[in-house]
Design an enzyme around this catalytic site. Sequence first.
Site, short mmCIF file in Angstrom:
data_model
loop_
_atom_site.label_atom_id
_atom_site.label_comp_id
_atom_site.label_asym_id
_atom_site.label_seq_id
_atom_site.Cartn_x
_atom_site.Cartn_y
_atom_site.Cartn_z
N HIS A 122 48.90 45.97 21.83
CA HIS A 122 48.60 44.72 22.53
C HIS A 122 49.55 44.51 23.73
O HIS A 122 50.61 45.12 23.81
CB HIS A 122 48.73 43.53 21.58
CG HIS A 122 50.11 43.38 20.99
ND1 HIS A 122 51.16 42.80 21.66
CD2 HIS A 122 50.59 43.75 19.77
CE1 HIS A 122 52.24 42.81 20.91
NE2 HIS A 122 51.93 43.39 19.75
N GLU A 146 49.47 43.60 12.20
CA GLU A 146 50.91 43.77 12.35
C GLU A 146 51.59 43.85 10.99
O GLU A 146 51.08 43.33 9.98
CB GLU A 146 51.49 42.59 13.15
CG GLU A 146 53.00 42.58 13.33
CD GLU A 146 53.51 43.75 14.15
OE1 GLU A 146 53.53 44.89 13.59
OE2 GLU A 146 53.90 43.54 15.31
#
Length: 297
Positions: free
Chosen positions: A12, A104
Site C-alpha cells: 500500500h 496486515e
Amino acid sequence: MRLPKRIILVRHGESKGNLDGSAYTTTPDYKIPLTELGQNQARIAGQNILQIVQSQSESETENNWKVYFYVSPYERTRSTLRKIGKSFNKKRIIGVREECRIREQDFGNFQVEERMKAIKQTREKFGRFFFRFPDGESAADVFDRVSSFLESLWRDIHMNRLQQDESEEEINLVIVSHGLAARVFLMKWFKWTVEQFEHLNNFRNCEVRVMQLGPGGEYSLAVHHSEEELEEWGLSPEMISDQKWRVTATRGDWNEKCSWYLDSFFDHLQHSSSEDDNDNGNDNCAAEVEVDEECKQ
C-alpha cells in the site's frame, strides 16, 4: 489449466501510520488512511503496472491481456487499489476480491505509542519471524494464513475460475497487500527458509515486485527485475541463483544441483558427490523431495 502470466505484489501507499506512529493510539489499524503522498504513490503504481503488462505482453496476445485484483480489507490497501484501478479500463479488469488472509500483521490491542516502540525493539532482538506481539501475531502466524490463501489461489487457477471465457487471455494477478504479508507470500512460494526471511528488506510504499512466468512454466523475480534489485531486497547469492534458474526451468522440475537448499541443511554434502553415496537414493536430489500441487508452480 492456464497459468497467469504475472503475479504482481504491491504494498500500500504511505499511510498516516507510516508517517506518524501516534496515529495508532487514536485510530484502529484497519482504518488508518493514506496520506496525500500515499495516494500519489498508488496512482503512479497503477501507471507502472499498466506499463508492465502492456509493454511485456507477447505480440500475439498484446491486445488480449486482463488483470484480476486481490486486496487486503484495510482502508489503506483498498484506497491504494482504487488509485491503481484508475489506470485500467473496465474491459481490462476481470474481477476483484477482498481477501482477509493477506491483511496486515496484528500488532495487538494496545494504543500506547511508547509500549509499541519498546515491543518492536524487542522483536528486532529476538527475531522478526517467530516473535509474537502480545495479543497479536508473529510473522509465523501471518505465514500460516498467507499459505492458506496461496492454496486457495492455486485452486482458483487450477479450476480456471479467473477466466471470463474460453479466449486465450493473458492473465495478470495483482495482490495489493502489506509489507510483511507480501514477504511471507514470497517466502512460501519460493520455499525460502526462516533464516533467509530474516535478511529480507521490507517493500517500500507502493513498491511493485513482479513474479513472471518463464517459458518452462516456472515463476521468477529475475525475469522482470535485475540482480541489483534482488540484492537490494536482501536476497542472498544462492537465492538469486535460484531465481535465475527458474527463468528457464521446466515447471515441476527441481533444481538438479539443489545447492543452496540442501547445503543449508546438510553441511557434509558441500564437498561430496553422488558417486560417494552408498545407494542410489541421492543420485538426484529431486527424488528426495515430495512435490505437492503447490510445488508444481
